[in-house]
Design a protein around this motif. Structure first.
Motif, short mmCIF file in Angstrom:
data_model
loop_
_atom_site.label_atom_id
_atom_site.label_comp_id
_atom_site.label_asym_id
_atom_site.label_seq_id
_atom_site.Cartn_x
_atom_site.Cartn_y
_atom_site.Cartn_z
N ALA A 1 0.83 -1.21 0.00
CA ALA A 1 0.00 0.00 0.00
C ALA A 1 0.87 1.25 0.00
N ILE A 2 1.95 1.22 0.75
CA ILE A 2 2.86 2.36 0.77
C ILE A 2 3.40 2.64 -0.63
N ILE A 3 3.77 1.57 -1.32
CA ILE A 3 4.34 1.73 -2.66
C ILE A 3 3.29 2.10 -3.70
N GLN A 4 2.19 1.35 -3.73
CA GLN A 4 1.17 1.55 -4.77
C GLN A 4 0.32 2.79 -4.51
N VAL A 5 -0.34 2.83 -3.36
CA VAL A 5 -1.23 3.95 -3.04
C VAL A 5 -0.42 5.19 -2.70
N GLY A 6 0.59 5.01 -1.84
CA GLY A 6 1.42 6.15 -1.48
C GLY A 6 2.13 6.72 -2.69
N GLY A 7 2.59 5.84 -3.59
CA GLY A 7 3.24 6.33 -4.80
C GLY A 7 2.31 7.14 -5.68
N LEU A 8 1.06 6.68 -5.79
CA LEU A 8 0.07 7.41 -6.59
C LEU A 8 -0.20 8.79 -6.00
N ILE A 9 -0.32 8.84 -4.69
CA ILE A 9 -0.58 10.12 -4.01
C ILE A 9 0.59 11.08 -4.22
N VAL A 10 1.80 10.56 -4.06
CA VAL A 10 2.99 11.40 -4.21
C VAL A 10 3.13 11.91 -5.64
N ARG A 11 2.88 11.03 -6.61
CA ARG A 11 2.99 11.46 -8.01
C ARG A 11 1.99 12.57 -8.33
N ASN A 12 0.79 12.43 -7.85
CA ASN A 12 -0.23 13.47 -8.09
C ASN A 12 0.11 14.77 -7.37
N ALA A 13 0.63 14.63 -6.14
CA ALA A 13 0.93 15.82 -5.35
C ALA A 13 2.10 16.61 -5.93
N PHE A 14 3.07 15.92 -6.51
CA PHE A 14 4.27 16.58 -7.02
C PHE A 14 4.27 16.72 -8.54
N GLY A 15 3.15 16.41 -9.17
CA GLY A 15 3.05 16.60 -10.61
C GLY A 15 3.96 15.72 -11.42
N ALA A 16 4.06 14.45 -11.05
CA ALA A 16 4.94 13.53 -11.77
C ALA A 16 4.14 12.35 -12.32
N GLU A 17 2.95 12.65 -12.84
CA GLU A 17 2.10 11.58 -13.35
C GLU A 17 2.65 10.96 -14.63
N ARG A 18 3.41 11.74 -15.40
CA ARG A 18 3.96 11.25 -16.66
C ARG A 18 5.48 11.10 -16.57
N ASP A 19 6.01 10.24 -17.42
CA ASP A 19 7.46 10.03 -17.47
C ASP A 19 8.04 9.74 -16.09
N THR A 20 7.37 8.85 -15.35
CA THR A 20 7.79 8.58 -13.97
C THR A 20 9.16 7.93 -13.87
N MET A 21 9.61 7.26 -14.94
CA MET A 21 10.93 6.63 -14.88
C MET A 21 11.85 7.06 -16.01
N THR A 22 11.54 8.15 -16.64
CA THR A 22 12.40 8.63 -17.73
C THR A 22 13.10 9.93 -17.41
N THR A 23 12.81 10.52 -16.26
CA THR A 23 13.49 11.75 -15.84
C THR A 23 13.97 11.58 -14.41
N THR A 24 15.00 12.33 -14.05
CA THR A 24 15.53 12.27 -12.68
C THR A 24 14.46 12.67 -11.67
N TYR A 25 13.73 13.72 -11.97
CA TYR A 25 12.67 14.18 -11.07
C TYR A 25 11.59 13.12 -10.93
#
Length: 270
Positions: free
Chosen positions: A32-56
């Motif tokens: 849950a930390i990885i899947q749900v927490g990761g989704l929340i963090v990506r949305n909060a920090f604007g990293a919904e796209r290119d999650t593994m193609t940029t350093t950010y």
């Protein structure tokens, strides 16, 4: 969970006893930390796209949730008082089994897409390496550390420990269906085999360090040939791990009765 003496197969000293239900709950929280927490963090920090193609993207979508998940795993280890049985393994195997981590190293070196990495830059390489090491240390700490200790603590023979710890590891990856759909099913099967290879690496090295490092590097090598190549064809080097799976599976099947030390009473890994 009650405090009890943990000895023999699960290491010397005192520690708490963990039920199967409690272990399942630990796995669920970790995922849950990885899947749900990761989704929340990506949305909060604007990293919904290119999650593994940029350093950010890697920092936000991988390092943050995986780092929290790692802290959770070793927080559980500390609470249980299981540092000894999680980090060290007192069930040796025959020396020839060292060929398993050796072959994994070869697969890692062949699978890394060196050209793609060089194109990404030094900062990306370091962050991506950190992220995949967080995966390795977190999953090995949970499944080969806590998981193996739980199964041994409940009196399973070593062959059963090998089987169930690997199957549980594979089943946990079904959570990837959240993002990848039905393709998570064959992945879970393949991961179960990988779990057995990491289990043998833990035993032949006498601890949970080598398998954790190799696990992270294995994921690193695979992802360099797939995830970081946006809008490009597949990398041929990704075939190396598939061939290694086949080679190791055949080798271990043929020599399955020569894994445990001669006269070992614990039931073997076959």
């Amino acid at each position: 969970m009650t405090r009890t003496t943990v000895s023999g197969a699960v290491g010397q000293g005192t520690g708490r006893r963990l039920s199967y239900v409690a272990f399942a709950a630990v796995i669920v929280v970790y995922l849950a930390i990885i899947q749900v927490g990761g989704l929340i963090v990506r949305n909060a920090f604007g990293a919904e796209r290119d999650t593994m193609t940029t350093t950010y993207g890697v920092l936000v979508s991988m390092v943050l949730p995986l780092g929290v998940a790692l802290l959770f795993v070793y927080g559980v280890v500390a609470y249980l008082g299981w540092w000894q049985p999680v980090l060290r393994d007192d069930r040796p195997v025959r020396l020839w089994v060292m060929i398993v981590p050796a072959i994994l190293v070869v697969a890692i070196l062949l699978a890394i897409n060196y050209g793609a990495l060089l194109g990404k830059g030094f900062a990306f390489i370091l962050v991506f390496l950190l992220a995949t090491q967080l995966v390795g240390w977190g999953e090995e700490g949970l499944f080969r550390g806590i998981g193996v200790t739980v199964l041994r603590q409940h009196g399973l023979r070593e062959g059963q420990v090998a089987l169930w710890s690997s199957l549980i590891f594979g089943a946990a990856h079904l959570s990837n269906a959240i993002g990848s759909g039905v393709s998570a099913l064959p992945q879970a099967l393949v991961v179960s085999f990988a779990g057995y290879f990491f289990y043998l690496t833990r035993r032949v090295s006498g601890g949970n360090i080598l398998n954790s490092v190799l696990h992270g590097l294995f994921d690193f090598s695979l992802l360099t040939g797939t995830a970081i190549l946006a809008n490009q064809g597949s990398y041929p080097g990704t075939l190396a791990p598939i061939l290694v799976y086949i080679v190791l599976a055949v080798l271990l099947l043929v020599r399955r009765r020569k894994i445990e030390p001669a006269g070992d009473p614990t039931g073997g890994t076959a």
